[in-house]
Design an enzyme around this catalytic site. Structure first.
Site, mmCIF file in Angstrom:
data_model
loop_
_atom_site.group_PDB
_atom_site.id
_atom_site.type_symbol
_atom_site.label_atom_id
_atom_site.label_comp_id
_atom_site.label_asym_id
_atom_site.label_seq_id
_atom_site.Cartn_x
_atom_site.Cartn_y
_atom_site.Cartn_z
ATOM 1 N N ASP A 103 0.836 -1.198 0.000
ATOM 2 C CA ASP A 103 0.000 0.000 0.000
ATOM 3 C C ASP A 103 0.872 1.249 0.000
ATOM 4 O O ASP A 103 1.927 1.292 0.631
ATOM 5 C CB ASP A 103 -0.907 0.023 1.234
ATOM 6 C CG ASP A 103 -2.113 -0.901 1.077
ATOM 7 O OD1 ASP A 103 -2.337 -1.420 -0.028
ATOM 8 O OD2 ASP A 103 -2.829 -1.102 2.074
ATOM 9 N N ASP A 105 1.575 4.003 1.431
ATOM 10 C CA ASP A 105 1.543 4.841 2.620
ATOM 11 C C ASP A 105 2.664 4.421 3.565
ATOM 12 O O ASP A 105 3.466 3.536 3.245
ATOM 13 C CB ASP A 105 0.179 4.772 3.319
ATOM 14 C CG ASP A 105 -0.194 3.355 3.748
ATOM 15 O OD1 ASP A 105 0.671 2.454 3.704
ATOM 16 O OD2 ASP A 105 -1.352 3.150 4.143
ATOM 17 N N TYR A 322 -8.100 3.761 -2.930
ATOM 18 C CA TYR A 322 -7.489 3.466 -1.634
ATOM 19 C C TYR A 322 -8.199 4.226 -0.508
ATOM 20 O O TYR A 322 -8.374 5.438 -0.580
ATOM 21 C CB TYR A 322 -6.013 3.857 -1.676
ATOM 22 C CG TYR A 322 -5.253 3.601 -0.405
ATOM 23 C CD1 TYR A 322 -4.810 2.331 -0.092
ATOM 24 C CD2 TYR A 322 -4.985 4.638 0.480
ATOM 25 C CE1 TYR A 322 -4.105 2.089 1.081
ATOM 26 C CE2 TYR A 322 -4.283 4.417 1.648
ATOM 27 C CZ TYR A 322 -3.846 3.137 1.947
ATOM 28 O OH TYR A 322 -3.165 2.901 3.102
ATOM 29 N N ARG A 324 -7.552 4.480 3.053
ATOM 30 C CA ARG A 324 -6.915 5.003 4.274
ATOM 31 C C ARG A 324 -6.229 6.341 3.997
ATOM 32 O O ARG A 324 -5.027 6.500 4.198
ATOM 33 C CB ARG A 324 -5.910 3.984 4.814
ATOM 34 C CG ARG A 324 -6.543 2.662 5.199
ATOM 35 C CD ARG A 324 -5.475 1.611 5.483
ATOM 36 N NE ARG A 324 -6.039 0.305 5.739
ATOM 37 C CZ ARG A 324 -6.117 -0.264 6.937
ATOM 38 N NH1 ARG A 324 -5.651 0.377 7.995
ATOM 39 N NH2 ARG A 324 -6.641 -1.466 7.088
#
Length: 679
Positions: A103, A105, A322, A324
């Site tokens: 991901d 992040d 996505y 979050r």
């Protein structure tokens, strides 16, 4: 060999499909030619427990051994992921270049790089970065591969957060259980967290304010004015500064009663009458917190469930981006993809055709903001270009969440809501009265999107006022003095607690230091988009908070904890400063070593204070596990039910300094500190 390292199997499948390698399925990876794709299961590595740093730390209650401050941090492979870790390690040994495809992040960076570090990988690292897993997004990311160095500070910030959390949790949970847990009853073990404890403090503070609130009466007054043509409107008395208390209210009952009498046969003069055309843009697309808050109010579901649903829409169904993300804006470059997103949404739901005909994909909007997007790793949550999907595949809550995301996106391409805002000021009996209203002119996005809490209050003043002019004479037909009572702030709900964790707006009212206020406003509050829901769940799990008729209240256990531990541990200011430091690491302005040196200094001081506080208490002698368990040692098996708490499962553990010493511990550690030597 080129190796793509993904965060989870579904992600690997989506990326592998575009790379054309999914036909070559092996145990734990895909490969075709010189390209392979493998996956983790989220965090397949975890920080080693304190016992790994010395036998003296095996006893949860041994405060004398604290603090535990690792020099060389140790990671352990999660037992259930051992097989997959072995696969990844073997592939890394053959790889000439690794593409981190977890991901996009901070946590994604940590998941991948902690594996690379443990496996000793030292060759080329590149970064695959995407906010969507649909084919178009994956292709775009493959065409924009960046050097791994570009995102390495994310890893450093993630490591700093993880290690700081470990130091706080492992040291202070142990030290404070010994020092402060008297009177907590059977469930005496305390859990301390860098974000968790200040969040609990927010709830305790709010409950204290409510329960100690002293209401008092205050007085308001409205008057109805009439024009010569018999048109009427109500206006609110504007309290003069001399009559306002510190809350901006009037407590002079006699003055209000006397004013009401004077108005009985009074006239009024229009001081000013202004009408201004105003516009309200559509509410922005959702960040995760915004989605959690509105879904909580609209659907009554928890923040953690909203996150789970949003993750499914992104990861499993691939119809949203996505989730979050703390951002509510979109990059300008994505405007070229709007028509394709519209086509995909129409393919999923044919009823959108007449709605999208009225939408303008080329419309300029405040949503296109590269400056805002560049502050974060991801843009707002929006629909993707996935078209081969049916809404019937979603359950009720999934459908509702998807429609909320989709409808917000569509609203960006509708005109602004326009209205004429009118403000009339009238003077009567030496006092001023104010009336506000609005006349809708262009419904714009409101023809499509349901009213939300983000409309800016426009609908609250929907009264249409008559046309009046300056100096026009009016008559007073009636007045209405009212006695009201001040009320305490409401108790938190999950939605409002999430909001306070993010903004700290209520807490800021108690802060006098302008520099501290500036620091608090410059951070993202307590926790991140991805962690806040889990923190609230943890507070429920530890019985620090409870829910009563949908409202969150602190329990006696939670209040007692906050009252006994050092104030700085529960102070949101402490956490906000740490979050600011983590952002500094991410920006390359602070090093991991500098941050950890400060953390260790703080932990030493806090543990030292706990030892002093514990010294005056009658403490039982340190348990000699070896002697006590020998008499009752029985044969145990991995995954047996823990004999102490009856909830966890036994795990066989050992000391890295002495691998021959093995013991049984509980999977719920540190909540349950069961310990016995392996027979």
């Amino acid at each position: 060999m080129k190796l793509f390292l993904c965060e989870k199997p579904s992600q690997a499948k989506d990326i592998g499909k575009v790379l054309g390698v999914t036909g070559g399925r092996f145990d734990g990876y895909f490969q075709k030619g010189d390209t392979a794709v493998t996956w983790a299961f989220g965090h397949i590595l975890s920080q080693a427990m304190p016992a790994a740093y010395g036998e003296e730390f095996a006893d949860f209650g041994n405060i004398d051994a604290l603090p535990v401050l690792p020099d060389n941090w140790k990671m352990e492979v999660q037992p259930k992921a051992a097989k997959q870790f072995k696969v990844i390690k073997g592939l890394l040994a053959r790889a000439d270049e690794v593409f981190i495809a977890t991901d996009a992040d901070r946590e994604g960076e940590v998941i991948a790089r902690e594996i690379l570090d443990l496996c000793g990988y030292r060759k080329k690292v590149s970064r695959f970065w995407t906010s969507g897993l649909d084919t178009a997004s994956v292709k775009k990311a493959l065409a924009s591969i960046m050097p791994g160095k570009q995102k390495e500070t994310l890893y450093q910030a993630g490591l700093a957060r993880s290690r700081a959390d470990w130091l706080v949790g492992m040291n202070l949970s142990r030290a404070y259980t010994v020092a402060y847990s008297d009177g907590f009853g059977k469930e005496h073990t305390l859990s301390i967290g860098r974000i968790q404890t200040p969040t609990l403090n927010l709830v305790v503070r709010r409950d204290h304010i409510i329960e100690n609130f002293q209401p008092y009466p205050y007085y308001v007054l409205s008057a109805v004015f009439q024009t010569v043509s018999k048109e009427q409107f109500a206006a609110q008395w504007q309290i003069p500064d001399a009559l306002k208390n510190s809350d901006g209210l009037c407590t002079d009952k006699a003055f209000v009663a006397n004013l009401a009498k004077q108005l009985a046969d009074a006239t009024g003069t229009v001081v000013s009458a202004k009408t201004e055309r105003k516009k309200t843009p559509a509410p922005l697309p959702y960040s995760l917190s915004a989605l959690q808050k509105e879904a909580g109010k609209k659907l009554g579901i928890s923040a953690s469930k909203v996150l789970k649903i949003a993750q499914e829409l992104y990861e499993k169904h691939k119809i949203t981006s996505y989730p979050r993300t703390p951002c509510r804006y979109l990059p300008q470059s994505q405007q070229s993809e709007v028509a394709e997103v519209f086509a995909a949404m129409t393919a999923i739901d044919g009823s959108l055709t007449p709605v999208l005909i009225k939408a303008d994909p080329t419309r300029p909007s405040r949503v296109w903001n590269d400056g805002q997007v560049n502050k974060y790793s991801h843009h707002a949550i929006i629909p993707t270009t996935t078209a081969n999907f049916s809404l019937s595949q979603l359950d009720k809550n999934e459908r509702e969440i998807y429609l909320m995301i989709r409808n917000r996106y569509i609203a960006q391409f509708y005109p602004d809501y326009e209205y004429d805002a009118t403000v009339i000021l009238v003077e009567s009996c030496g006092q001023q009265f104010k009336a506000t209203g609005q006349t809708p002119k262009v419904q714009g996005w409101k023809t499509w999107l349901d009213k939300t809490d983000e409309d800016g209050g426009d609908d609250n003043d929907s009264t249409v006022l008559p046309a009046v002019s300056d100096d026009q004479q009016l008559t007073v037909t009636s007045s209405n003095p009212e006695t009201k009572k001040t009320a305490p702030p409401p108790r938190f709900t999950e939605a409002t607690l999430l909001d306070e964790m993010q903004t700290l707006s209520d807490f800021l009212k108690t802060v006098d230091d302008e520099q501290i206020k500036k620091i608090l406003r410059s951070t993202e509050g307590l926790g991140t988009e991805a962690t806040r829901a889990n923190i609230i769940d943890r507070l429920f799990e530890m019985s620090y908070i409870d829910k009563q008729k949908g409202k969150i209240v602190s329990t006696e256990k939670g209040r007692k904890l906050i009252s006994q531990i050092p104030a700085m541990v529960a102070d949101p200011i402490t956490t906000a400063k740490w979050e600011l430091a983590l952002a500094g690491i991410e920006a390359g302005k602070l090093t991991l070593d500098e941050f950890m040196a400060y953390q260790q200094k703080v932990i030493k001081e806090l543990v030292g204070q706990a030892k002093k506080d514990a010294a005056g208490k009658a403490r039982p002698p340190k348990q000699n596990h070896s002697a006590s368990v020998k008499k009752q040692a029985v044969a145990r098996n991995e995954d047996d039910t823990c004999p102490t708490c009856k909830e966890g499962h036994l795990r066989q553990r050992g000391f890295k300094e002495n691998s021959e010493k093995r013991y049984w511990g509980c999977s719920r550690y540190p909540e349950c500190k069961h310990f016995e030597w392996v027979k």
